[in-house]
Design an enzyme around this catalytic site. Sequence first.
Site, PDB file in Angstrom:
ATOM      1  N   ASN A  72     107.330  -3.291 -53.642  1.00  0.00           N
ATOM      2  CA  ASN A  72     106.549  -2.056 -53.698  1.00  0.00           C
ATOM      3  C   ASN A  72     105.068  -2.386 -53.602  1.00  0.00           C
ATOM      4  O   ASN A  72     104.623  -3.455 -54.032  1.00  0.00           O
ATOM      5  CB  ASN A  72     106.827  -1.288 -55.003  1.00  0.00           C
ATOM      6  CG  ASN A  72     105.923  -1.744 -56.142  1.00  0.00           C
ATOM      7  OD1 ASN A  72     104.771  -1.280 -56.256  1.00  0.00           O
ATOM      8  ND2 ASN A  72     106.405  -2.678 -56.943  1.00  0.00           N
ATOM      9  N   ALA A  73     104.355  -1.430 -53.034  1.00  0.00           N
ATOM     10  CA  ALA A  73     102.886  -1.465 -53.109  1.00  0.00           C
ATOM     11  C   ALA A  73     102.445  -0.025 -53.300  1.00  0.00           C
ATOM     12  O   ALA A  73     101.847   0.593 -52.419  1.00  0.00           O
ATOM     13  CB  ALA A  73     102.281  -2.065 -51.851  1.00  0.00           C
ATOM     14  N   GLY A  75     100.290   1.073 -55.449  1.00  0.00           N
ATOM     15  CA  GLY A  75      98.828   1.110 -55.531  1.00  0.00           C
ATOM     16  C   GLY A  75      98.285   1.871 -56.723  1.00  0.00           C
ATOM     17  O   GLY A  75      97.253   2.538 -56.627  1.00  0.00           O
ATOM     18  N   CYS A 127      99.418  -6.207 -62.092  1.00  0.00           N
ATOM     19  CA  CYS A 127      99.831  -5.650 -60.801  1.00  0.00           C
ATOM     20  C   CYS A 127      99.325  -6.598 -59.705  1.00  0.00           C
ATOM     21  O   CYS A 127      98.140  -6.942 -59.682  1.00  0.00           O
ATOM     22  CB  CYS A 127      99.251  -4.248 -60.609  1.00  0.00           C
ATOM     23  SG  CYS A 127      99.674  -3.569 -58.989  1.00  0.00           S
ATOM     24  N   THR A 189     105.664  -7.919 -61.237  1.00  0.00           N
ATOM     25  CA  THR A 189     106.296  -8.299 -59.969  1.00  0.00           C
ATOM     26  C   THR A 189     105.647  -9.545 -59.348  1.00  0.00           C
ATOM     27  O   THR A 189     104.525  -9.913 -59.674  1.00  0.00           O
ATOM     28  CB  THR A 189     106.221  -7.124 -58.982  1.00  0.00           C
ATOM     29  OG1 THR A 189     104.862  -6.686 -58.918  1.00  0.00           O
ATOM     30  CG2 THR A 189     107.086  -5.964 -59.431  1.00  0.00           C
ATOM     31  N   GLY A 239     111.927  -8.320 -65.704  1.00  0.00           N
ATOM     32  CA  GLY A 239     111.979  -8.894 -64.358  1.00  0.00           C
ATOM     33  C   GLY A 239     113.404  -9.131 -63.903  1.00  0.00           C
ATOM     34  O   GLY A 239     114.026 -10.122 -64.280  1.00  0.00           O
ATOM     35  N   GLY A 240     113.922  -8.185 -63.122  1.00  0.00           N
ATOM     36  CA  GLY A 240     115.238  -8.376 -62.498  1.00  0.00           C
ATOM     37  C   GLY A 240     116.430  -8.252 -63.423  1.00  0.00           C
ATOM     38  O   GLY A 240     117.540  -8.626 -63.044  1.00  0.00           O
ATOM     39  N   SER A 262     113.829  -2.017 -62.035  1.00  0.00           N
ATOM     40  CA  SER A 262     114.433  -1.690 -60.734  1.00  0.00           C
ATOM     41  C   SER A 262     115.901  -1.302 -60.821  1.00  0.00           C
ATOM     42  O   SER A 262     116.365  -0.461 -60.035  1.00  0.00           O
ATOM     43  CB  SER A 262     114.306  -2.882 -59.782  1.00  0.00           C
ATOM     44  OG  SER A 262     112.955  -3.175 -59.555  1.00  0.00           O
TER      45      SER A 262
HETATM   46  O1  RRO Z   1     101.553   0.838 -58.807  1.00  0.00           O
HETATM   47  C1  RRO Z   1     101.904  -0.251 -58.328  1.00  0.00           C
HETATM   48  O2  RRO Z   1     101.825  -0.506 -57.106  1.00  0.00           O
HETATM   49  C2  RRO Z   1     102.405  -1.342 -59.172  1.00  0.00           C
HETATM   50  C3  RRO Z   1     101.942  -1.632 -60.433  1.00  0.00           C
HETATM   51 BR1  RRO Z   1     100.705  -0.549 -61.302  1.00  0.00          BR
HETATM   52  C4  RRO Z   1     102.415  -2.780 -61.116  1.00  0.00           C
HETATM   53  O3  RRO Z   1     102.021  -3.112 -62.249  1.00  0.00           O
HETATM   54  N1  RRO Z   1     103.306  -3.561 -60.475  1.00  0.00           N
HETATM   55  C5  RRO Z   1     103.781  -3.286 -59.247  1.00  0.00           C
HETATM   56  O4  RRO Z   1     104.609  -4.028 -58.693  1.00  0.00           O
HETATM   57  N2  RRO Z   1     103.318  -2.161 -58.606  1.00  0.00           N
END
Ligand code: RRO
Length: 295
Positions: A72-73, A75, A127, A189, A239-240, A262
């Site tokens: 994921n991104a 943001g 993040c 992540t 984590g996982g 997840s």
């Molecule tokens: O929002 C995100 O993209 C995000 C956050 Br805040 C985080 O702490 N970890 C992650 O993988 N995505």
Amino acid sequence: MIRLKTGSVMAGGVQMENHLILAAGVLGTTGSSLARILATGAGAVVTKSIGPFPHEGHPGPCFCEINGGLINAMGLPNPSKDFLTELDTLKGKPVIVSVFGGNPSEFHEVASWFKGRVSGVELNMSCPHAEGYGAAIGSDPGMIEACTKAVKSLGMPVWVKLTPNVTDITVCGVAAERGGADGIVAINTVKAMRISTDLMRPVLGNRFGGLSGPSIFPIAVRCVYELYEACSIPIIGCGGVSSVHDVVEMMMAGASAVQVGSAVIRDRDIFASIRDTLYSPDGIPAEEIVGCAHG
Ligand code: RRO
């Protein structure tokens, strides 16, 4: 299979119904989804990360599925202070607010909005794809200590969520402990990317993102194990994690409680199914397995 004794749990200054916690970022954007996860067996829940200003997040695509996980991104999308109203129906429930900022005073300000409204604060210093936030500042032990100290001055239980994207995570854990943290959450992540061979471009709008899911579980176990040897405060494994076996393994590595993220996307009832297998009235006290893998 090891069974744990049924009963409420205290970890990192937070009282919870059991050892299982919803991880930040998954179904944590509304009061009703947090309430639903609590009703379906979680011992506590962590909200989506809240920051000093409302933010829409990264341009899409924000998410892709891979073998063994997700990248994921998002943001850091969040409504900032307006999120407070989502907590109105959750008074007295075990809710931990995840907060982020770019420096100690931003962390202090955002956390202060939630004083008296939540059971604790989790500092997102991890993040992997947020310029000026998350791991960008959470790889610096001095910054971890200062941000933790600033929030701890509010008098609430403080957890610090760490990044695995460093050479030695124990340096970060020790910094959080020095800052007065009540608990360490390991891990956020793992920085990752995929490239579309059709488009010949990165899949994610932000190019880089954070890998979660079963493929990072061994990394998380290793981090928890290392932190347990270096730190004295409770560690919350993350984590996982996707099964009762993973929960027990994480606890044997040194986790006093365990977050699930997840895996909730595939199975909304995962907390109830893990809980119902993990606990028994004649089970063993959790203290007997936390860290038992250490010589
Ligand atoms: O929002 C995100 O993209 C995000 C956050 Br805040 C985080 O702490 N970890 C992650 O993988 N995505």
